[in-house]
Design an enzyme around this catalytic site. Sequence first.
Site, PDB file in Angstrom:
ATOM      1  N   ARG A  45       0.853  -1.188   0.000  1.00 38.22           N
ATOM      2  CA  ARG A  45       0.000   0.000   0.000  1.00 38.22           C
ATOM      3  C   ARG A  45       0.883   1.230   0.000  1.00 38.22           C
ATOM      4  O   ARG A  45       2.103   1.119   0.079  1.00 38.22           O
ATOM      5  CB  ARG A  45      -1.025  -0.006   1.156  1.00 38.22           C
ATOM      6  CG  ARG A  45      -0.647  -0.652   2.430  1.00 38.22           C
ATOM      7  CD  ARG A  45       0.508  -0.044   3.147  1.00 38.22           C
ATOM      8  NE  ARG A  45       0.326   1.386   3.335  1.00 38.22           N
ATOM      9  CZ  ARG A  45       1.282   2.262   3.558  1.00 38.22           C
ATOM     10  NH1 ARG A  45       2.536   1.866   3.631  1.00 38.22           N
ATOM     11  NH2 ARG A  45       1.034   3.533   3.734  1.00 38.22           N
ATOM     12  N   GLY A  46       0.230   2.402  -0.083  1.00 42.81           N
ATOM     13  CA  GLY A  46       0.994   3.641  -0.242  1.00 42.81           C
ATOM     14  C   GLY A  46       1.030   3.960  -1.734  1.00 42.81           C
ATOM     15  O   GLY A  46       1.363   3.097  -2.554  1.00 42.81           O
ATOM     16  N   ALA A  47       0.673   5.213  -2.071  1.00 41.81           N
ATOM     17  CA  ALA A  47       0.424   5.536  -3.480  1.00 41.81           C
ATOM     18  C   ALA A  47       1.575   5.184  -4.431  1.00 41.81           C
ATOM     19  O   ALA A  47       1.357   4.482  -5.427  1.00 41.81           O
ATOM     20  CB  ALA A  47       0.051   7.019  -3.588  1.00 41.81           C
ATOM     21  N   ARG A  88      -7.678  -0.118  -6.493  1.00 40.95           N
ATOM     22  CA  ARG A  88      -7.886   0.963  -5.505  1.00 40.95           C
ATOM     23  C   ARG A  88      -8.088   2.278  -6.263  1.00 40.95           C
ATOM     24  O   ARG A  88      -7.315   2.596  -7.167  1.00 40.95           O
ATOM     25  CB  ARG A  88      -6.694   1.059  -4.525  1.00 40.95           C
ATOM     26  CG  ARG A  88      -6.538  -0.211  -3.679  1.00 40.95           C
ATOM     27  CD  ARG A  88      -5.623  -0.004  -2.499  1.00 40.95           C
ATOM     28  NE  ARG A  88      -6.227   0.845  -1.478  1.00 40.95           N
ATOM     29  CZ  ARG A  88      -5.548   1.346  -0.444  1.00 40.95           C
ATOM     30  NH1 ARG A  88      -4.254   1.106  -0.326  1.00 40.95           N
ATOM     31  NH2 ARG A  88      -6.151   2.094   0.450  1.00 40.95           N
ATOM     32  N   GLN A 197      -1.355   2.331  10.063  1.00 37.82           N
ATOM     33  CA  GLN A 197      -0.102   2.432   9.293  1.00 37.82           C
ATOM     34  C   GLN A 197       0.978   3.188  10.062  1.00 37.82           C
ATOM     35  O   GLN A 197       2.165   2.925   9.884  1.00 37.82           O
ATOM     36  CB  GLN A 197      -0.354   3.158   7.956  1.00 37.82           C
ATOM     37  CG  GLN A 197      -1.136   2.381   6.925  1.00 37.82           C
ATOM     38  CD  GLN A 197      -2.618   2.702   6.997  1.00 37.82           C
ATOM     39  OE1 GLN A 197      -3.143   3.023   8.063  1.00 37.82           O
ATOM     40  NE2 GLN A 197      -3.307   2.586   5.888  1.00 37.82           N
ATOM     41  N   ASP A 238      -2.012  10.831  -1.713  1.00 30.14           N
ATOM     42  CA  ASP A 238      -2.489   9.825  -2.671  1.00 30.14           C
ATOM     43  C   ASP A 238      -2.866  10.439  -4.002  1.00 30.14           C
ATOM     44  O   ASP A 238      -2.793   9.800  -5.037  1.00 30.14           O
ATOM     45  CB  ASP A 238      -3.674   9.050  -2.095  1.00 30.14           C
ATOM     46  CG  ASP A 238      -3.166   7.977  -1.168  1.00 30.14           C
ATOM     47  OD1 ASP A 238      -2.836   8.313  -0.016  1.00 30.14           O
ATOM     48  OD2 ASP A 238      -3.039   6.823  -1.619  1.00 30.14           O
ATOM     49  N   ASN A 248      -5.206  12.363   1.186  1.00 27.76           N
ATOM     50  CA  ASN A 248      -4.253  11.494   1.886  1.00 27.76           C
ATOM     51  C   ASN A 248      -5.046  10.717   2.938  1.00 27.76           C
ATOM     52  O   ASN A 248      -6.268  10.899   3.078  1.00 27.76           O
ATOM     53  CB  ASN A 248      -3.116  12.324   2.515  1.00 27.76           C
ATOM     54  CG  ASN A 248      -1.979  11.439   3.020  1.00 27.76           C
ATOM     55  OD1 ASN A 248      -1.494  10.565   2.293  1.00 27.76           O
ATOM     56  ND2 ASN A 248      -1.552  11.642   4.248  1.00 27.76           N
ATOM     57  N   LYS A 249      -4.363   9.871   3.648  1.00 26.67           N
ATOM     58  CA  LYS A 249      -5.013   8.986   4.622  1.00 26.67           C
ATOM     59  C   LYS A 249      -5.994   9.731   5.523  1.00 26.67           C
ATOM     60  O   LYS A 249      -5.712  10.842   5.983  1.00 26.67           O
ATOM     61  CB  LYS A 249      -3.907   8.315   5.456  1.00 26.67           C
ATOM     62  CG  LYS A 249      -4.363   7.372   6.535  1.00 26.67           C
ATOM     63  CD  LYS A 249      -5.287   6.294   6.030  1.00 26.67           C
ATOM     64  CE  LYS A 249      -4.763   5.510   4.860  1.00 26.67           C
ATOM     65  NZ  LYS A 249      -5.812   4.704   4.169  1.00 26.67           N
TER      66      LYS A 249
END
Length: 352
Positions: A45-47, A88, A197, A238, A248-249
């Site tokens: 995960r993570g853009a 995603r 995370q 993201d 973002n998150k």
Amino acid sequence: MLPTIAWQGEDIVMVDQRKLPADEIYVTCRSVNDVAKAIKTMVIRGAPAIGVCAAMGLALGASRSKATGTKQFTTEFQRNCELLAATRPTAVNLFWAIESMKRAFSEGALGGESVDQLKARLRAEADRIHDDDVASCRAIGANGAALVPAEARILTHCNAGALATAGYGTALGVIRGAIEAGRKVRVLADETRPFLQGARLTAWELVRDGIDTTVITDNMAGAIMRKGDIDLVVVGADRIAANGDTANKIGTYTVAVLAREHQIPFYVAAPLSTIDLKTADGSHIPIEERNPREVTHVGGTQVAPEGASIWNPSFDVTPNHLIAGIITERGIFRAPYTESLKRAFENPEVAG
Ligand code: MRU
């Protein structure tokens, strides 16, 4: 440096980020379906890491193809692109990487390349995307270091580190860059409910690197800012819209509002592959909603009763006016973002 994702022959190996920090387990993807599943279920995960993984997945899918002619090979490639694009929705790096792979494919196909030549071309393009991501993160780190005072307490949210990229990280890249430049840095890592995370991944990779790290729960950010114990906030992204609004998150927006209240500079660190000039502003960014179980359960333990409705958006949007600057591999871009971000793409030499 931590290997987030790597080739093992024709297979792709990645550390299972769902299992960290308790277990360091590696997952092997042998097909494009395995790769799609790994992205969807957040093994990776993570853009930027999602983009790199998708590019490598397309190269893997191509290398495993039994197609003998370019027609069937092209059909399979297009199907694989669609499969990965559906994993995603928010991280624009995913679509950016798929487009880069499509461009490489088209160039080869137009040049009359054979199936084997196209396979080699896709592998080379995926490797380029991987290596460029690490180089971009290092440049983000070097550029961002200039913003960090000699002694700094930096708050970050989620994980925008080596694990979220091909290596080194974006927000954590700034922290690494600052330390390499001789600054004394203490990191405050938001836990980042519901997927944790921050507590699980950011703390894990920073502690591994010997970086002074304190984990706080998300609802402690305001109190620590009020105490005067935060000098700077740096987060990843993201998707950054053309006007600088940044997805973002979930919880990032809250941190940005708190930072503004306490007059603490709030920076976004991201490669240009995260900037989406086709999306005018944050209201058009698709926000992924994930399984309610991420909220109702912590680990395997139920923390909310059956029957309660659950809202679980994975991201929020921080409006551009709360962002002090966007740290990229080409420099630090400031408001008004509609102009500065556009310039970044028009002229590769422009620094923010
Ligand atoms: O749901 P995730 O873990 O993929 O979300 C990750 C983030 O929000 C990161 O901050 C963002 O992708 C930047 S990673 C360099």
